[in-house]
Motif scaffolding. Structure first.
Motif, PDB file in Angstrom:
ATOM      1  N   THR A  81       0.826  -1.201   0.000  1.00  0.00           N
ATOM      2  CA  THR A  81       0.000   0.000   0.000  1.00  0.00           C
ATOM      3  C   THR A  81       0.863   1.254   0.000  1.00  0.00           C
ATOM      4  O   THR A  81       1.827   1.349   0.754  1.00  0.00           O
ATOM      5  N   TRP A  82       0.489   2.228  -0.852  1.00  0.00           N
ATOM      6  CA  TRP A  82       1.180   3.512  -0.888  1.00  0.00           C
ATOM      7  C   TRP A  82       0.382   4.530  -0.094  1.00  0.00           C
ATOM      8  O   TRP A  82      -0.841   4.647  -0.244  1.00  0.00           O
ATOM      9  N   LEU A  83       1.064   5.268   0.788  1.00  0.00           N
ATOM     10  CA  LEU A  83       0.459   6.388   1.501  1.00  0.00           C
ATOM     11  C   LEU A  83       1.302   7.636   1.262  1.00  0.00           C
ATOM     12  O   LEU A  83       2.521   7.540   1.076  1.00  0.00           O
ATOM     13  N   ALA A 195     -14.350  -0.281  10.085  1.00  0.00           N
ATOM     14  CA  ALA A 195     -13.028   0.353  10.134  1.00  0.00           C
ATOM     15  C   ALA A 195     -12.033  -0.393   9.246  1.00  0.00           C
ATOM     16  O   ALA A 195     -12.148  -1.604   9.029  1.00  0.00           O
ATOM     17  N   SER A 196     -11.039   0.356   8.743  1.00  0.00           N
ATOM     18  CA  SER A 196     -10.031  -0.241   7.875  1.00  0.00           C
ATOM     19  C   SER A 196      -8.644   0.228   8.297  1.00  0.00           C
ATOM     20  O   SER A 196      -8.491   1.254   8.968  1.00  0.00           O
ATOM     21  N   LEU A 197      -7.638  -0.530   7.866  1.00  0.00           N
ATOM     22  CA  LEU A 197      -6.244  -0.174   8.143  1.00  0.00           C
ATOM     23  C   LEU A 197      -5.429  -0.266   6.870  1.00  0.00           C
ATOM     24  O   LEU A 197      -5.509  -1.260   6.140  1.00  0.00           O
ATOM     25  N   GLY A 202       6.769   0.323   2.322  1.00  0.00           N
ATOM     26  CA  GLY A 202       7.628   0.543   1.170  1.00  0.00           C
ATOM     27  C   GLY A 202       8.502  -0.641   0.811  1.00  0.00           C
ATOM     28  O   GLY A 202       9.489  -0.496   0.082  1.00  0.00           O
ATOM     29  N   GLY A 203       8.161  -1.822   1.313  1.00  0.00           N
ATOM     30  CA  GLY A 203       8.982  -3.001   1.041  1.00  0.00           C
ATOM     31  C   GLY A 203      10.266  -3.023   1.849  1.00  0.00           C
ATOM     32  O   GLY A 203      11.114  -3.903   1.645  1.00  0.00           O
ATOM     33  N   LYS A 204      10.419  -2.087   2.803  1.00  0.00           N
ATOM     34  CA  LYS A 204      11.667  -1.981   3.563  1.00  0.00           C
ATOM     35  C   LYS A 204      11.518  -2.434   5.002  1.00  0.00           C
ATOM     36  O   LYS A 204      12.494  -2.829   5.631  1.00  0.00           O
ATOM     37  N   VAL A 205      10.312  -2.328   5.550  1.00  0.00           N
ATOM     38  CA  VAL A 205      10.033  -2.813   6.895  1.00  0.00           C
ATOM     39  C   VAL A 205       8.705  -3.553   6.853  1.00  0.00           C
ATOM     40  O   VAL A 205       7.939  -3.433   5.896  1.00  0.00           O
ATOM     41  N   LEU A 206       8.432  -4.307   7.898  1.00  0.00           N
ATOM     42  CA  LEU A 206       7.210  -5.104   7.964  1.00  0.00           C
ATOM     43  C   LEU A 206       5.972  -4.213   7.887  1.00  0.00           C
ATOM     44  O   LEU A 206       5.863  -3.216   8.594  1.00  0.00           O
ATOM     45  N   SER A 207       5.060  -4.559   6.990  1.00  0.00           N
ATOM     46  CA  SER A 207       3.774  -3.877   6.898  1.00  0.00           C
ATOM     47  C   SER A 207       2.793  -4.839   6.254  1.00  0.00           C
ATOM     48  O   SER A 207       3.163  -5.951   5.862  1.00  0.00           O
ATOM     49  N   TYR A 208       1.545  -4.404   6.128  1.00  0.00           N
ATOM     50  CA  TYR A 208       0.523  -5.260   5.529  1.00  0.00           C
ATOM     51  C   TYR A 208       0.259  -4.787   4.108  1.00  0.00           C
ATOM     52  O   TYR A 208      -0.157  -3.645   3.898  1.00  0.00           O
ATOM     53  N   VAL A 272      -1.106   3.827   8.732  1.00  0.00           N
ATOM     54  CA  VAL A 272       0.179   3.618   9.394  1.00  0.00           C
ATOM     55  C   VAL A 272       1.299   3.733   8.367  1.00  0.00           C
ATOM     56  O   VAL A 272       1.329   2.986   7.386  1.00  0.00           O
ATOM     57  N   THR A 273       2.203   4.683   8.591  1.00  0.00           N
ATOM     58  CA  THR A 273       3.354   4.853   7.694  1.00  0.00           C
ATOM     59  C   THR A 273       4.609   4.396   8.417  1.00  0.00           C
ATOM     60  O   THR A 273       4.956   4.930   9.474  1.00  0.00           O
ATOM     61  N   ARG A 274       5.293   3.385   7.832  1.00  0.00           N
ATOM     62  CA  ARG A 274       6.494   2.827   8.439  1.00  0.00           C
ATOM     63  C   ARG A 274       7.704   2.904   7.508  1.00  0.00           C
ATOM     64  O   ARG A 274       8.824   2.645   7.926  1.00  0.00           O
TER      65      ARG A 274
END
Length: 285
Positions: A81-83, A195-197, A202-208, A272-274
């Motif tokens: 996902t891009w934010l 609700a949504s998440l 960015g493929g650099k740290v753990l995310s969904y 959530v931006t990581r």
């Protein structure tokens, strides 16, 4: 170059940065665009420019339109996902007046570059329709249609309720505490049914990589995270992120921002931006 050319540009710079960021969703790219606009302004016959603000707006907008073509291509291959890069807002932040939220920024992503430009320039930044038409290279009638289509696309995403800063900070802290402690009852009470998440690593740290929807699914997710990382969550402060209540934290050593869309005191969307490449501005704050 006119003697007051630098002063004129500096007076417009915050607005130009705001426009470029809203067009591109990237602080770094916005800075580059505005720097290029300065170079063009400094090389121009600025004494012959009757309306510097309109001239600079046109230059920045056209540079952004060119940039958006390549940005769209990059996002098609973006991992997960891009934010937009999170915009941390202070009480007196010059970026606040356009009143766009992160959820609206996401809605703008569904527009074509010309629709986005027409909507931002006319509806958000209040530029006259004829000037917008000249900027994007369309006639006024076509520009009016572009803005109308864009307005319809984003209408349903406009926040219906403004959350006071104190209330937003309180909800943000309570949500962090419930996530960290794994309080299922509190999480269930805070989350709206639909609700949504969205999570950007960015493929650099753990995310969904995909959007997670539904309060039950989110509660299960947060309970699992609490069991794994609950003791390694650090709350760094509540803030406003792109017009939404939120907070900055470290989860198992990884910096992240969390923005919350809230309606009727319940959380309807979580962003959530990581991606560490998007958090340089957060570190500065």
């Amino acid at each position: 170059m006119r003697p007051d050319a630098l002063a004129l540009f500096q007076a417009q710079r915050p607005r130009l940065l705001r426009l470029a960021y809203r067009m591109l969703g990237s602080h770094g790219e916005a800075e580059d665009i505005v720097q290029e606009a300065w170079l063009r302004w400094s090389r121009s016959d600025s004494e012959a420019v009757i309306e510097p603000a309109a001239w600079l707006t046109r230059v920045v907008s056209r540079l952004c339109l060119d940039q958006m073509k390549s940005a769209r291509a990059r996002r098609e291959t973006y991992p997960g996902t891009w934010l937009p890069e999170p915009l941390i807002e202070e009480e007196d932040d010059a970026l606040r007046p356009d009143n766009l939220t992160l959820s609206l920024m996401m809605a703008l992503e569904r527009l074509s570059p010309l629709e986005r430009a027409a909507f931002l320039l006319h509806d958000v930044f209040g530029r006259p329709l004829d000037e917008v038409a000249d900027t994007i290279g369309r006639n006024p009638a076509a520009t009016r249609q572009l803005a109308a289509r864009a307005r319809e696309h984003v209408r349903i995403d406009r926040p219906r309720y403004a959350v006071p800063r104190d209330a937003g900070d309180e909800i943000a802290r309570a949500f962090f505490d419930a996530c960290s402690s794994g309080d299922a009852a509190k999480l269930g009470a805070m989350l709206a049914e639909g609700a949504s998440l969205r999570s950007d690593g960015g493929g650099k740290v753990l995310s969904y990589p995909n959007v997670i929807e539904g309060a039950p699914n989110l509660v299960r997710l947060f309970l699992g995270l609490a069991r794994k990382f609950g003791e390694h969550n650090e709350f760094l402060g509540a803030t406003v992120i792109d017009g939404l209540p939120g907070f900055v934290s470290r989860v198992n050593g990884t910096l992240q921002t969390t923005a919350l869309e809230i309606e009727d005191s319940r959380i309807t969307a979580i962003f959530v931006t990581r991606n560490p490449d998007k958090l340089d501005g957060v570190v500065k704050h």
